[in-house]
Design an enzyme around this catalytic site. Structure first.
Site, PDB file in Angstrom:
ATOM      1  N   HIS A  31       3.988  -3.256 -16.957  1.00 56.00           N
ATOM      2  CA  HIS A  31       3.428  -2.773 -18.213  1.00 56.00           C
ATOM      3  C   HIS A  31       2.399  -1.665 -18.067  1.00 56.00           C
ATOM      4  CE1 HIS A  31       5.608  -5.397 -20.892  1.00 56.00           C
ATOM      5  NE2 HIS A  31       5.443  -6.355 -20.008  1.00 56.00           N
ATOM      6  N   GLU A  32       1.717  -1.602 -16.956  1.00 53.35           N
ATOM      7  CA  GLU A  32       0.749  -0.518 -16.752  1.00 53.35           C
ATOM      8  C   GLU A  32       1.448   0.742 -16.251  1.00 53.35           C
ATOM      9  OE1 GLU A  32      -2.420  -0.376 -17.526  1.00 53.35           O
ATOM     10  OE2 GLU A  32      -2.838  -2.475 -17.929  1.00 53.35           O
ATOM     11  N   GLY A  33       2.457   0.567 -15.401  1.00 52.12           N
ATOM     12  CA  GLY A  33       3.071   1.721 -14.766  1.00 52.12           C
ATOM     13  C   GLY A  33       2.127   2.297 -13.723  1.00 52.12           C
ATOM     14  N   ARG A 150       4.105  -6.100 -24.085  1.00 52.91           N
ATOM     15  CA  ARG A 150       3.372  -6.787 -23.014  1.00 52.91           C
ATOM     16  C   ARG A 150       2.949  -8.175 -23.462  1.00 52.91           C
ATOM     17  NH1 ARG A 150      -1.247  -4.149 -19.288  1.00 52.91           N
ATOM     18  NH2 ARG A 150      -1.799  -5.986 -18.067  1.00 52.91           N
TER      19      ARG A 150
END
Length: 165
Positions: A31-33, A150
């Protein structure tokens, strides 16, 4: 049972080397990448790697990081997030701890400490706590589709769904 030691805030902190830490790291990566160059997150904070907020004393991070440095920062940040998630006065299942650690990683320790979701977990109201994930879907006052997705993932893992990647 083995453990992974991660140094955070000048002291040692233990996180398990098994399910909760592995799952939380996977949720965060998904989800953050990964962004090696600094950027401003939707909340307006200078960030790098896997969502690491660059602190005032971390001037060197403003030049960017390598993938290995980003991973190390994420694991350090995950250590405090997992510790905070588990500091609720009860034993959590691995998926519960992982989901809460991902949430704490994203919203920060101050928001976590005063949250309704934390109070519900502490009271043992896991169904009520699960329903709270969807409330954490905004940054800068706007609902963000990425946060909606998320929080849905986190809720699934909190409720015991298996990891599907």
């Amino acid at each position: 049972m083995s453990a992974l030691t991660v140094t955070a805030w000048g002291g040692g902190m233990m996180i398990d080397s098994g399910g909760a830490a592995f799952l939380a790291a996977a949720i965060i990566r998904k989800h953050e990448g990964l962004r090696l160059a600094p950027y401003f997150c939707p909340a307006g904070k200078l960030t790098v790697g896997y969502g690491h907020v660059i602190l005032p004393h971390e001037v060197d991070l403003r030049a960017g990081v390598t993938a290995e440095e980003a991973e190390a920062l994420m694991l350090r940040d995950l250590a405090w997030a997992l510790y905070a998630a588990r500091d609720v006065g009860r034993v959590l299942a691995g998926g519960q701890a992982a989901a809460l650690a991902s949430l704490v990683f994203n919203i920060g320790p101050e928001a976590w400490r005063g949250s309704t979701i934390r109070r519900m977990v502490m009271a043992g109201d896991m169904a009520g706590a699960a329903a709270q994930f969807s409330r954490w879907n905004k940054a800068g006052g706007k609902v963000l589709p990425g946060l909606v997705a998320r929080r849905a993932d986190e809720r699934h893992y909190f409720e015991g769904d298996l990891w599907i990647g």
